[in-house]
Design a protein around this motif. Structure first.
Motif, PDB file in Angstrom:
ATOM      1  N   ALA A 102       0.830  -1.205   0.000  1.00 38.57           N
ATOM      2  CA  ALA A 102       0.000   0.000   0.000  1.00 38.57           C
ATOM      3  C   ALA A 102       0.867   1.259   0.000  1.00 38.57           C
ATOM      4  CB  ALA A 102      -0.928  -0.007   1.219  1.00 38.57           C
ATOM      5  N   LEU A 103       1.922   1.263   0.785  1.00 40.71           N
ATOM      6  CA  LEU A 103       2.806   2.432   0.821  1.00 40.71           C
ATOM      7  C   LEU A 103       3.495   2.657  -0.514  1.00 40.71           C
ATOM      8  CD1 LEU A 103       4.322   1.894   4.376  1.00 40.71           C
ATOM      9  CD2 LEU A 103       2.911   3.838   3.662  1.00 40.71           C
ATOM     10  N   ARG A 104       3.932   1.581  -1.141  1.00 41.04           N
ATOM     11  CA  ARG A 104       4.551   1.719  -2.459  1.00 41.04           C
ATOM     12  C   ARG A 104       3.547   2.275  -3.466  1.00 41.04           C
ATOM     13  NH1 ARG A 104       7.039  -3.465  -1.163  1.00 41.04           N
ATOM     14  NH2 ARG A 104       5.529  -4.545  -2.499  1.00 41.04           N
ATOM     15  N   SER A 105       2.312   1.817  -3.382  1.00 44.17           N
ATOM     16  CA  SER A 105       1.275   2.303  -4.289  1.00 44.17           C
ATOM     17  C   SER A 105       1.060   3.799  -4.129  1.00 44.17           C
ATOM     18  CB  SER A 105      -0.041   1.555  -4.035  1.00 44.17           C
ATOM     19  OG  SER A 105      -1.100   2.087  -4.802  1.00 44.17           O
ATOM     20  N   ILE A 106       1.015   4.271  -2.896  1.00 46.81           N
ATOM     21  CA  ILE A 106       0.823   5.701  -2.648  1.00 46.81           C
ATOM     22  C   ILE A 106       1.987   6.499  -3.225  1.00 46.81           C
ATOM     23  CG2 ILE A 106       0.691   7.474  -0.864  1.00 46.81           C
ATOM     24  CD1 ILE A 106      -0.727   5.405   0.908  1.00 46.81           C
ATOM     25  N   ILE A 107       3.200   6.089  -2.920  1.00 46.70           N
ATOM     26  CA  ILE A 107       4.380   6.831  -3.371  1.00 46.70           C
ATOM     27  C   ILE A 107       4.481   6.815  -4.893  1.00 46.70           C
ATOM     28  CG2 ILE A 107       6.901   6.916  -3.296  1.00 46.70           C
ATOM     29  CD1 ILE A 107       6.709   5.812  -0.419  1.00 46.70           C
ATOM     30  N   ASN A 108       4.168   5.680  -5.509  1.00 45.51           N
ATOM     31  CA  ASN A 108       4.214   5.589  -6.971  1.00 45.51           C
ATOM     32  C   ASN A 108       3.191   6.494  -7.649  1.00 45.51           C
ATOM     33  OD1 ASN A 108       6.352   3.780  -7.368  1.00 45.51           O
ATOM     34  ND2 ASN A 108       5.038   1.992  -7.052  1.00 45.51           N
ATOM     35  N   SER A 109       2.109   6.819  -6.943  1.00 41.04           N
ATOM     36  CA  SER A 109       1.069   7.667  -7.526  1.00 41.04           C
ATOM     37  C   SER A 109       1.411   9.151  -7.447  1.00 41.04           C
ATOM     38  CB  SER A 109      -0.268   7.419  -6.813  1.00 41.04           C
ATOM     39  OG  SER A 109      -0.255   7.982  -5.510  1.00 41.04           O
ATOM     40  N   GLN A 110       2.447   9.496  -6.716  1.00 43.19           N
ATOM     41  CA  GLN A 110       2.780  10.901  -6.480  1.00 43.19           C
ATOM     42  C   GLN A 110       3.537  11.508  -7.658  1.00 43.19           C
ATOM     43  OE1 GLN A 110       5.644  11.722  -3.301  1.00 43.19           O
ATOM     44  NE2 GLN A 110       4.372  13.434  -2.605  1.00 43.19           N
ATOM     45  N   ASN A 111       3.172  12.743  -8.003  1.00 48.19           N
ATOM     46  CA  ASN A 111       3.915  13.497  -9.007  1.00 48.19           C
ATOM     47  C   ASN A 111       5.249  13.924  -8.390  1.00 48.19           C
ATOM     48  OD1 ASN A 111       4.913  15.945 -10.434  1.00 48.19           O
ATOM     49  ND2 ASN A 111       3.055  15.694 -11.652  1.00 48.19           N
ATOM     50  N   ALA A 112       6.346  13.482  -8.970  1.00 47.70           N
ATOM     51  CA  ALA A 112       7.659  13.722  -8.384  1.00 47.70           C
ATOM     52  C   ALA A 112       8.048  15.187  -8.386  1.00 47.70           C
ATOM     53  CB  ALA A 112       8.715  12.909  -9.135  1.00 47.70           C
ATOM     54  N   GLN A 113       7.435  15.994  -9.263  1.00 46.68           N
ATOM     55  CA  GLN A 113       7.762  17.414  -9.320  1.00 46.68           C
ATOM     56  C   GLN A 113       6.895  18.247  -8.375  1.00 46.68           C
ATOM     57  OE1 GLN A 113       7.767  15.520 -12.405  1.00 46.68           O
ATOM     58  NE2 GLN A 113       9.948  15.482 -11.895  1.00 46.68           N
ATOM     59  N   THR A 114       5.591  18.014  -8.423  1.00 46.20           N
ATOM     60  CA  THR A 114       4.667  18.848  -7.631  1.00 46.20           C
ATOM     61  C   THR A 114       4.384  18.284  -6.251  1.00 46.20           C
ATOM     62  OG1 THR A 114       2.666  17.740  -8.442  1.00 46.20           O
ATOM     63  CG2 THR A 114       3.559  19.556  -9.779  1.00 46.20           C
ATOM     64  N   GLY A 115       4.546  16.967  -6.068  1.00 42.92           N
ATOM     65  CA  GLY A 115       4.206  16.332  -4.805  1.00 42.92           C
ATOM     66  C   GLY A 115       2.749  15.956  -4.678  1.00 42.92           C
ATOM     67  N   TYR A 116       1.953  16.280  -5.701  1.00 41.90           N
ATOM     68  CA  TYR A 116       0.510  16.020  -5.675  1.00 41.90           C
ATOM     69  C   TYR A 116       0.231  14.547  -5.936  1.00 41.90           C
ATOM     70  CZ  TYR A 116      -4.440  16.643  -7.048  1.00 41.90           C
ATOM     71  OH  TYR A 116      -5.809  16.564  -7.149  1.00 41.90           O
ATOM     72  N   PHE A 117      -0.711  13.990  -5.166  1.00 40.64           N
ATOM     73  CA  PHE A 117      -1.044  12.582  -5.331  1.00 40.64           C
ATOM     74  C   PHE A 117      -2.101  12.328  -6.394  1.00 40.64           C
ATOM     75  CE2 PHE A 117       0.811  12.322  -1.030  1.00 40.64           C
ATOM     76  CZ  PHE A 117       1.747  11.334  -1.291  1.00 40.64           C
ATOM     77  N   GLY A 118      -2.801  13.356  -6.793  1.00 41.28           N
ATOM     78  CA  GLY A 118      -3.719  13.189  -7.911  1.00 41.28           C
ATOM     79  C   GLY A 118      -5.125  12.790  -7.510  1.00 41.28           C
ATOM     80  N   ASN A 119      -5.995  12.803  -8.517  1.00 38.72           N
ATOM     81  CA  ASN A 119      -7.438  12.543  -8.411  1.00 38.72           C
ATOM     82  C   ASN A 119      -8.166  13.728  -7.768  1.00 38.72           C
ATOM     83  OD1 ASN A 119      -6.695  10.091  -9.452  1.00 38.72           O
ATOM     84  ND2 ASN A 119      -7.718   8.861  -7.897  1.00 38.72           N
ATOM     85  N   SER A 120      -7.823  14.079  -6.543  1.00 42.78           N
ATOM     86  CA  SER A 120      -8.415  15.241  -5.886  1.00 42.78           C
ATOM     87  C   SER A 120      -7.639  15.532  -4.612  1.00 42.78           C
ATOM     88  CB  SER A 120      -9.895  14.995  -5.555  1.00 42.78           C
ATOM     89  OG  SER A 120     -10.025  14.182  -4.400  1.00 42.78           O
ATOM     90  N   MET A 121      -7.890  16.710  -4.029  1.00 42.92           N
ATOM     91  CA  MET A 121      -7.233  17.043  -2.762  1.00 42.92           C
ATOM     92  C   MET A 121      -7.750  16.168  -1.627  1.00 42.92           C
ATOM     93  SD  MET A 121      -4.842  19.151  -3.375  1.00 42.92           S
ATOM     94  CE  MET A 121      -4.359  19.745  -1.753  1.00 42.92           C
ATOM     95  N   TYR A 122      -8.931  15.548  -1.798  1.00 43.15           N
ATOM     96  CA  TYR A 122      -9.367  14.516  -0.844  1.00 43.15           C
ATOM     97  C   TYR A 122      -8.312  13.411  -0.782  1.00 43.15           C
ATOM     98  CZ  TYR A 122     -14.281  15.437   0.476  1.00 43.15           C
ATOM     99  OH  TYR A 122     -15.424  15.916   1.045  1.00 43.15           O
ATOM    100  N   HIS A 123      -7.972  12.887  -1.957  1.00 45.79           N
ATOM    101  CA  HIS A 123      -6.978  11.820  -2.011  1.00 45.79           C
ATOM    102  C   HIS A 123      -5.627  12.305  -1.491  1.00 45.79           C
ATOM    103  CE1 HIS A 123      -9.002   8.426  -3.925  1.00 45.79           C
ATOM    104  NE2 HIS A 123      -9.673   9.308  -4.657  1.00 45.79           N
TER     105      HIS A 123
END
Length: 354
Positions: A102-123
């Motif tokens: 689960a932790l790897r999944s979260i980190i892999n979803s992150q934009n390496a430049q902006t730090g944003y995880f995507g989908n929405s600010m909820y996520h």
């Protein structure tokens, strides 16, 4: 070894466990919830929680996330918290593999430049919260498979996420957050997810400017009425109604931000404590349970104990044979939120500390 690493959170570095063995007892005594609160976790809560964990473990994908209409890094962050919350050893326990995935999944979803995880600010908020709760508890030497290159650590991902949230807030005239990081308006629901994530990151040792917390709390005070009701969107209140979820979110952020002196905190907590018997009759019930459990626990432990008994009784009757809970968010997210509402009985998550 159950509960071992969770009890050492913030007291010992994981890499120093062996050499610090002689001093372990004093740290354990300081962290044990039974010592602190004088009660053990009820058997029916443990049984419900274990069945729920087993259900979630079977539903996790090979990539570490969960499917469904609300799938994303935020709901995966909830999964991280669920696995951590019962005190199972996060590095060698029965669910340690699920946790690392689960932790790897979260980190892999992150934009390496902006730090944003995507989908929405909820996520983004819930993903940030999940990382903050894992930071310092999970031995990162075992997080990535051997040979993995250029993979961010939990701490690096968390710092990036905090920076992203603060950048979004600075560009928002309300001083809070909405669905998009570029939004110019805000709401108390999304803002709660992000602000609790920031507060958890600060508690974990990540630098979060006081100015950011102050601006967010100011947004909540503007959105809280004298009666304790909390508005939904905008920057200057309005739209007050009986939303137990929003009232609970406001009460919780006042507590965790250490602003219990505010009249708005007293108003929101008073609204909740006057309506303890209404549990189970709220819109988006699992969402309301998740926040009300924390708000009452942080604000009035005796009120929480009364409400928690009603919650346990209701969820015990609601849990399916496979360990899941049904609700408006689908079984996987509803199960996570229901278990996290129960997790106050364990009190191992740092964000649940009083």
């Amino acid at each position: 070894m159950k509960n071992f690493f969770m009890l050492l959170r913030y007291s010992l570095a994981i890499t120093a466990i062996v050499t610090a063995w002689s001093g372990l007892c004093s740290h354990v005594d300081a962290q044990l919830p039974n010592v602190r609160y004088g009660e053990v976790v009820p058997r029916d809560v443990r049984e419900m929680y274990d069945r729920g964990l087993q259900y979630l473990a079977t539903k996790q994908t090979a990539e570490g996330k969960w499917t469904g209409g609300y799938s994303g890094p935020g709901t995966t962050g909830m999964g991280v918290m669920v696995f951590l919350a019962s005190g199972e050893d996060p590095n060698f326990g029965v669910y340690s593999t699920n946790l690392r995935k689960a932790l790897r999944s979260i980190i892999n979803s992150q934009n390496a430049q902006t730090g944003y995880f995507g989908n929405s600010m909820y996520h983004h908020g819930f993903a940030m919260l999940g990382l903050a709760e894992a930071y310092g508890a999970v031995d990162e030497r075992n997080l990535w498979p051997a040979g993995a290159q250029n993979k961010r650590t939990i701490g690096q991902a968390l710092e990036l996420a905090v920076r992203s949230a603060i950048t979004s807030q600075k560009n928002n005239p309300t001083g809070a957050w909405r669905y998009s990081p570029q939004a110019n308006d805000a709401d108390t629901s999304v803002s709660g997810a992000v602000l609790v994530g920031l507060l958890a990151a600060r508690n974990a040792g990540i630098e979060v400017p006081d100015e950011s917390i102050d601006k967010a709390i100011n947004y909540y005070t503007n959105m809280t009425s004298d009666t304790g009701q909390v508005g939904y969107s905008g920057g200057f209140g309005g739209g007050f109604d009986e939303s137990i979820a929003r009232i609970s979110i406001a009460s919780l952020v006042y507590s965790v931000a250490r602003r219990k002196d505010l009249p708005e905190f007293k108003a929101t907590l008073g609204y909740l404590t006057a309506r303890l018997e209404q549990t189970g009759s709220n819109h988006y019930q699992e969402y309301a349970d998740y926040y009300e459990a924390q708000a009452l626990f942080q604000g009035d432990i005796e009120a929480w104990e009364k409400w928690n008994k009603l919650l346990v009784r209701r969820l015990k009757a609601k849990q399916k044979k496979d360990g899941s809970f049904t609700g408006q968010f689908g079984p996987e997210v509803s199960t996570k939120m229901s278990l996290l509402a129960l997790a106050l009985n364990y009190r191992f998550l740092p964000i649940y500390e009083r």
